[in-house]
Enzyme design. Structure first.
Site, PDB file in Angstrom:
ATOM      1  N   GLY A  23       0.814  -1.218   0.000  1.00 29.19           N
ATOM      2  CA  GLY A  23       0.000   0.000   0.000  1.00 29.19           C
ATOM      3  C   GLY A  23       0.840   1.257   0.000  1.00 29.19           C
ATOM      4  N   THR A 109      -4.306  -1.124   9.257  1.00 26.30           N
ATOM      5  CA  THR A 109      -4.798  -1.307  10.634  1.00 26.30           C
ATOM      6  C   THR A 109      -5.942  -0.308  10.856  1.00 26.30           C
ATOM      7  OG1 THR A 109      -3.020   0.194  11.342  1.00 26.30           O
ATOM      8  CG2 THR A 109      -2.630  -2.160  11.648  1.00 26.30           C
ATOM      9  N   LYS A 238       4.802   6.172  17.859  1.00 25.96           N
ATOM     10  CA  LYS A 238       4.118   6.429  16.579  1.00 25.96           C
ATOM     11  C   LYS A 238       2.744   7.051  16.832  1.00 25.96           C
ATOM     12  CE  LYS A 238       2.769   6.536  12.457  1.00 25.96           C
ATOM     13  NZ  LYS A 238       3.271   7.478  11.475  1.00 25.96           N
ATOM     14  N   LEU A 239       1.986   6.472  17.760  1.00 21.88           N
ATOM     15  CA  LEU A 239       0.670   7.043  18.074  1.00 21.88           C
ATOM     16  C   LEU A 239       0.847   8.445  18.651  1.00 21.88           C
ATOM     17  CD1 LEU A 239      -1.274   4.065  19.740  1.00 21.88           C
ATOM     18  CD2 LEU A 239      -1.266   4.778  17.355  1.00 21.88           C
ATOM     19  N   ARG A 278      10.759  27.153  20.688  1.00 25.29           N
ATOM     20  CA  ARG A 278      10.135  26.020  21.384  1.00 25.29           C
ATOM     21  C   ARG A 278       8.891  25.542  20.654  1.00 25.29           C
ATOM     22  NH1 ARG A 278       9.194  28.889  26.910  1.00 25.29           N
ATOM     23  NH2 ARG A 278       8.522  30.400  25.357  1.00 25.29           N
ATOM     24  N   SER A 287      -6.673  25.255   8.394  1.00 25.35           N
ATOM     25  CA  SER A 287      -7.297  24.599   7.243  1.00 25.35           C
ATOM     26  C   SER A 287      -8.751  24.306   7.548  1.00 25.35           C
ATOM     27  CB  SER A 287      -6.563  23.295   6.937  1.00 25.35           C
ATOM     28  OG  SER A 287      -6.762  22.373   7.994  1.00 25.35           O
ATOM     29  N   CYS A 294      -4.662   8.389   8.742  1.00 28.61           N
ATOM     30  CA  CYS A 294      -4.073   8.004  10.031  1.00 28.61           C
ATOM     31  C   CYS A 294      -4.357   8.889  11.231  1.00 28.61           C
ATOM     32  CB  CYS A 294      -2.569   7.842   9.859  1.00 28.61           C
ATOM     33  SG  CYS A 294      -2.199   6.439   8.806  1.00 28.61           S
ATOM     34  N   GLN A 296      -6.894  10.593  12.481  1.00 21.40           N
ATOM     35  CA  GLN A 296      -8.105  10.266  13.246  1.00 21.40           C
ATOM     36  C   GLN A 296      -8.023   8.846  13.812  1.00 21.40           C
ATOM     37  OE1 GLN A 296     -11.910  11.691  11.968  1.00 21.40           O
ATOM     38  NE2 GLN A 296     -12.778   9.650  12.098  1.00 21.40           N
TER      39      GLN A 296
HETATM   40  N1  LIG Z   1      -0.626   5.974   4.612  1.00 21.56           N
HETATM   41  C1  LIG Z   1       0.358   6.546   5.269  1.00 21.56           C
HETATM   42  O1  LIG Z   1       0.833   7.612   4.886  1.00 21.56           O
HETATM   43  C2  LIG Z   1       0.936   5.921   6.491  1.00 21.56           C
HETATM   44  C3  LIG Z   1       0.430   4.738   7.029  1.00 21.56           C
HETATM   45  N2  LIG Z   1       0.999   4.170   8.127  1.00 21.56           N
HETATM   46  C4  LIG Z   1       0.511   2.889   8.650  1.00 21.56           C
HETATM   47  O2  LIG Z   1       0.959   1.850   7.765  1.00 21.56           O
HETATM   48  C5  LIG Z   1      -0.006   0.801   7.686  1.00 21.56           C
HETATM   49  C6  LIG Z   1      -0.382   0.566   6.235  1.00 21.56           C
HETATM   50  O3  LIG Z   1      -0.994   1.759   5.752  1.00 21.56           O
HETATM   51  P1  LIG Z   1      -1.257   1.973   4.195  1.00 21.56           P
HETATM   52  O4  LIG Z   1      -0.065   1.495   3.429  1.00 21.56           O
HETATM   53  O5  LIG Z   1      -1.728   3.363   4.043  1.00 21.56           O
HETATM   54  O6  LIG Z   1      -2.452   0.942   3.967  1.00 21.56           O
HETATM   55  P2  LIG Z   1      -3.012   0.403   2.575  1.00 21.56           P
HETATM   56  O7  LIG Z   1      -4.413   0.028   2.819  1.00 21.56           O
HETATM   57  O8  LIG Z   1      -2.682   1.368   1.481  1.00 21.56           O
HETATM   58  O9  LIG Z   1      -2.136  -0.908   2.293  1.00 21.56           O
HETATM   59  C7  LIG Z   1      -2.201  -2.067   3.043  1.00 21.56           C
HETATM   60  C8  LIG Z   1      -2.103  -3.258   2.095  1.00 21.56           C
HETATM   61  O10 LIG Z   1      -1.988  -4.449   2.864  1.00 21.56           O
HETATM   62  C9  LIG Z   1      -2.634  -5.481   2.134  1.00 21.56           C
HETATM   63  N3  LIG Z   1      -2.914  -6.608   3.020  1.00 21.56           N
HETATM   64  C10 LIG Z   1      -3.809  -6.689   4.039  1.00 21.56           C
HETATM   65  N4  LIG Z   1      -3.741  -7.895   4.632  1.00 21.56           N
HETATM   66  C11 LIG Z   1      -2.790  -8.606   3.980  1.00 21.56           C
HETATM   67  C12 LIG Z   1      -2.254  -9.902   4.142  1.00 21.56           C
HETATM   68  N5  LIG Z   1      -2.682 -10.714   5.110  1.00 21.56           N
HETATM   69  N6  LIG Z   1      -1.294 -10.323   3.288  1.00 21.56           N
HETATM   70  C13 LIG Z   1      -0.848  -9.503   2.303  1.00 21.56           C
HETATM   71  N7  LIG Z   1      -1.312  -8.251   2.107  1.00 21.56           N
HETATM   72  C14 LIG Z   1      -2.264  -7.789   2.944  1.00 21.56           C
HETATM   73  C15 LIG Z   1      -3.872  -4.809   1.580  1.00 21.56           C
HETATM   74  O11 LIG Z   1      -4.408  -5.539   0.489  1.00 21.56           O
HETATM   75  C16 LIG Z   1      -3.319  -3.436   1.189  1.00 21.56           C
HETATM   76  O12 LIG Z   1      -2.916  -3.393  -0.163  1.00 21.56           O
HETATM   77  C17 LIG Z   1      -1.161   1.238   8.576  1.00 21.56           C
HETATM   78  O13 LIG Z   1      -0.991   0.671   9.845  1.00 21.56           O
HETATM   79  C18 LIG Z   1      -0.994   2.747   8.675  1.00 21.56           C
HETATM   80  O14 LIG Z   1      -1.502   3.259   9.881  1.00 21.56           O
HETATM   81  C19 LIG Z   1       2.102   4.703   8.720  1.00 21.56           C
HETATM   82  C20 LIG Z   1       2.657   5.851   8.226  1.00 21.56           C
HETATM   83  C21 LIG Z   1       2.134   6.548   7.077  1.00 21.56           C
HETATM   84  O1  LIG Z   2       0.937   7.944  10.102  1.00 17.88           O
HETATM   85  C1  LIG Z   2       0.678   8.518   9.065  1.00 17.88           C
HETATM   86  O2  LIG Z   2      -0.147   8.140   8.244  1.00 17.88           O
HETATM   87  C2  LIG Z   2       1.340   9.822   8.716  1.00 17.88           C
HETATM   88  O3  LIG Z   2       0.375  10.855   9.054  1.00 17.88           O
HETATM   89  C3  LIG Z   2       0.785  12.172   8.707  1.00 17.88           C
HETATM   90  O4  LIG Z   2       1.037  12.268   7.318  1.00 17.88           O
HETATM   91  P1  LIG Z   2      -0.141  12.481   6.246  1.00 17.88           P
HETATM   92  O5  LIG Z   2      -1.449  12.192   6.883  1.00 17.88           O
HETATM   93  O6  LIG Z   2       0.239  11.702   5.046  1.00 17.88           O
HETATM   94  O7  LIG Z   2      -0.050  14.012   5.842  1.00 17.88           O
HETATM   95  P2  LIG Z   2       0.156  15.361   6.690  1.00 17.88           P
HETATM   96  O8  LIG Z   2       1.058  16.238   5.948  1.00 17.88           O
HETATM   97  O9  LIG Z   2       0.490  15.078   8.093  1.00 17.88           O
HETATM   98  O10 LIG Z   2      -1.300  16.016   6.629  1.00 17.88           O
HETATM   99  C4  LIG Z   2      -2.403  15.450   7.304  1.00 17.88           C
HETATM  100  C5  LIG Z   2      -3.584  16.389   7.190  1.00 17.88           C
HETATM  101  O11 LIG Z   2      -3.365  17.574   7.959  1.00 17.88           O
HETATM  102  C6  LIG Z   2      -3.560  18.721   7.145  1.00 17.88           C
HETATM  103  N1  LIG Z   2      -2.641  19.780   7.617  1.00 17.88           N
HETATM  104  C7  LIG Z   2      -1.311  19.546   7.713  1.00 17.88           C
HETATM  105  C8  LIG Z   2      -0.467  20.519   8.187  1.00 17.88           C
HETATM  106  C9  LIG Z   2      -0.975  21.770   8.577  1.00 17.88           C
HETATM  107  O12 LIG Z   2      -0.245  22.695   9.002  1.00 17.88           O
HETATM  108  N2  LIG Z   2      -2.319  21.974   8.460  1.00 17.88           N
HETATM  109  C10 LIG Z   2      -3.161  21.006   7.999  1.00 17.88           C
HETATM  110  O13 LIG Z   2      -4.386  21.225   7.932  1.00 17.88           O
HETATM  111  C11 LIG Z   2      -3.248  18.250   5.732  1.00 17.88           C
HETATM  112  O14 LIG Z   2      -3.819  19.088   4.773  1.00 17.88           O
HETATM  113  C12 LIG Z   2      -3.854  16.864   5.765  1.00 17.88           C
HETATM  114  O15 LIG Z   2      -5.240  16.924   5.534  1.00 17.88           O
HETATM  115  C13 LIG Z   2       2.090  12.486   9.429  1.00 17.88           C
HETATM  116  O16 LIG Z   2       2.533  13.778   9.033  1.00 17.88           O
HETATM  117  C14 LIG Z   2       3.158  11.450   9.117  1.00 17.88           C
HETATM  118  O17 LIG Z   2       4.328  11.723   9.872  1.00 17.88           O
HETATM  119  C15 LIG Z   2       2.628  10.060   9.475  1.00 17.88           C
HETATM  120  O18 LIG Z   2       3.570   9.076   9.113  1.00 17.88           O
END
Ligand SMILES: NC(=O)C1=CN([C@@H]2O[C@H](COP(=O)(O)OP(=O)(O)OC[C@H]3O[C@@H](n4cnc5c(N)ncnc54)[C@H](O)[C@@H]3O)[C@@H](O)[C@H]2O)C=CC1
Ligand SMILES: O=C(O)[C@H]1O[C@H](OP(=O)(O)OP(=O)(O)OC[C@H]2O[C@@H](n3ccc(=O)[nH]c3=O)[C@H](O)[C@@H]2O)[C@H](O)[C@@H](O)[C@@H]1O
Length: 491
Positions: A23, A109, A238-239, A278, A287, A294, A296
């Protein structure tokens, strides 16, 4: 930050990596590992064959990989460079796991929709299914890395599952290595991370496993940016990081409401505050409300964790970040209705942007979804334009899952435009929901000519030059900026 110090003994190098989950995180993260570690074979696997086919899609006529399942600036170029060299995308999950020394679990997740903890707790079903698969097919010992964002102590559950289901004599070291990339800047975030966090058990085996994972990142990340902690601290960090980031936005959006009522300018207030070392200047843009998959979800997860630990005051504190975000979105759509003479029924509202932020095609929890739903409830005619979100995705997001099939009603009320100007044609109001650069540089004179009059612009991202637009003839509302208040004392 203390530099990471590797154990004295020589470390067995990592030769093969498997990433379960192709993903937004698994795809870009492991592509960047492949780019920087040509000696490591990286295979990204997924249960979704369409997703894998898209990762393997051929170049278009211009030689670009334009059909990858994730849009990220710079990603296609890196995939093109590595795919078929040391980067592979596959649905053969078992083979990739079996051959790997190190497995990233990078599956989704989401928030649980039903059962215990519904609406708050993380659904760990996908993590557990992947862990069981690893146990079932492994014929050699491995390092298992939690890349997904998971509640505190998930690694302990993974260990129990692995130890109870794997072949005798195998050893699994579990590490937490949360991902901090933001969508839209994923490649630069991965290439130049603020930190790489690795959590392990404080045992000699745990420290060796952490050092082996660190040696992968050390191909391109300076050692002083690699921070090792205990497993539970890493999971919770992370949380905590997402909660703190989201809290900043809710705080600045709360200030935006005060600014609008007083004539203060939220950009000036945020800048003035950010000059304090700080506080710092980043992540203080007011915004229409934060979105994304993520913030929420992770705060709800923290709320659930706090409640389960019998800490209701802590739970209530973090819940307020989400309450403020929901209020910000509703406040903005109410402003549109009240400004347009208290009714938008049958009025054409152009919504510019549908992704949750610029430079991504991702719409998960996008504020635009709430705005459009609110406009629909007011029976407006909504015209949406987004440069990266496909029409089918917009319709999917606006359809309410439930007993009544409202797909036809949505299509009658909502149309998708091919350009921003097309969306503006005949509109009474333009609502900027996503901060795409092209909206800053739109031909606003042309937009004014083709709109109904009075022509309104509601800037939910603070990106347009309100003065210049007013000079053209627009009536402009920018989030966090009050109307030009004429104070009798000064006039
Ligand atoms: N999207 C983001 O920017 C960020 C996401 N995360 C975390 O990373 C994790 C993944 O997020 P995304 O990549 O956005 O999710 P996503 O939904 O885009 O990708 C997850 C993928 O895992 C696959 N999957 C599920 N169960 C499986 C299994 N048993 N075997 C093989 N594949 C399987 C799904 O088909 C899907 O393609 C989440 O826990 C999220 O909170 C962390 C940082 C940034
Ligand atoms: O765990 C995750 O999924 C990720 O969540 C966020 O990344 P992301 O959601 O991809 O994008 P952000 O740039 O954080 O923006 C999140 C939302 O907040 C808004 N935002 C951001 C910054 C700001 O100053 N104001 C504001 O309204 C953005 O427009 C967007 O809707 C975190 O920034 C990443 O560090 C983290 O890995």
């Amino acid at each position: 930050m203390l530099p990471f110090s590797a154990p004295d003994q020589a470390l067995a190098p990592i030769r093969r990596i498997c990433c379960v989950g192709a993903g937004y995180v698994g795809g870009p993260t492991c592509t960047v590992i492949a780019l920087n570690c040509p000696s490591i074979i990286v295979t990204i696997v997924d249960v979704n064959p369409d997703r894998i086919a898209a990762w393997n899609s051929p170049p278009d006529e211009e030689g670009n990989l334009s059909n990858l399942p994730v849009y990220e600036p710079g990603l296609a170029e890196v995939v093109k460079q590595c795919r078929g060299r040391n980067l592979f995308f596959s649905t053969d999950i078992d083979a990739a796991i079996e051959q790997a020394d190190l497995v990233f679990v990078s599956v989704n997740t989401p928030t649980k929709k039903s059962g215990m903890g519904a609406g708050f707790a993380a659904d760990l079903h996908y993590v557990e299914a992947s862990t069981r698969r690893i146990a079932a097919v492994s014929t050699s010992s491995k390092i298992i890395v939690e890349k997904s964002t998971v509640p505190c102590r998930t690694a302990a559950s993974m260990r129990t599952i692995l130890e109870s289901n794997s072949r005798p004599g195998l050893r699994f070291d579990i590490l937490s290595n949360p991902e901090f990339l933001a969508e839209g800047t994923a490649i630069s975030d991965l290439q130049n991370p603020d930190r790489v966090l690795i959590g392990s058990l404080d045992t000699s085996a745990g420290r060796i496993a952490a050092a082996r994972l660190a040696s992968v990142y050390e191909h391109w990340v300076p050692q002083y940016r690699i921070y090792t902690t205990g497993l539970w601290s890493s999971e919770l960090s992370k949380l905590a990081a997402n909660a703190l980031l989201a809290q900043r936005i809710s705080s600045v959006n709360a200030m935006a409401a005060i600014c609008e009522a007083t004539g203060a300018d939220v950009n000036e207030v945020a800048h003035a505050c950010g000059l304090d070392a700080r506080i710092g200047p980043k992540f203080l843009r007011a915004s229409v409300g934060f979105g994304g998959s993520c913030f929420q979800k992770d705060i709800l997860n923290l709320v659930y964790l706090s409640e389960s630990l019998n800490l209701p005051q802590v739970a209530e504190y973090w819940k307020q970040v989400i309450t403020m975000n929901e209020w910000s979105k509703t406040r903005f759509s109410n402003k549109v209705v009240s400004t347009l003479f208290n009714t938008i029924t049958e009025k054409r509202i152009a919504v510019l942007g549908f992704a949750f932020k610029k430079n991504t095609g991702d719409t998960r929890e996008s504020a635009a979804i709430t705005l459009c739903r609110n406009f629909r409830q007011e029976r407006a005619k909504v015209v949406i334009y987004d440069p990266k979100v496909p029409q089918s995705q917009i319709y999917l997001d606006l359809t309410e899952p439930g007993v009544v099939d409202d797909r036809e009603a949505v299509r009658q009320q909502v149309t998708i435009a091919c350009s921003a100007l097309e969306a503006c044609a005949g509109a009474e109001a333009v609502v900027i929901a996503t901060e795409w650069d092209e909206f800053k540089h739109l031909d606003w004179r042309k937009a004014y000519q083709i709109m109904s009059k009075p022509a309104f612009v509601f800037d939910g991202r603070g990106i347009v030059d309100a003065k210049a637009l007013r000079a053209i003839g627009f009536k402009v509302h920018s989030v966090g900026k009050g109307p030009e208040i004429v104070d009798p004392i000064w006039s």
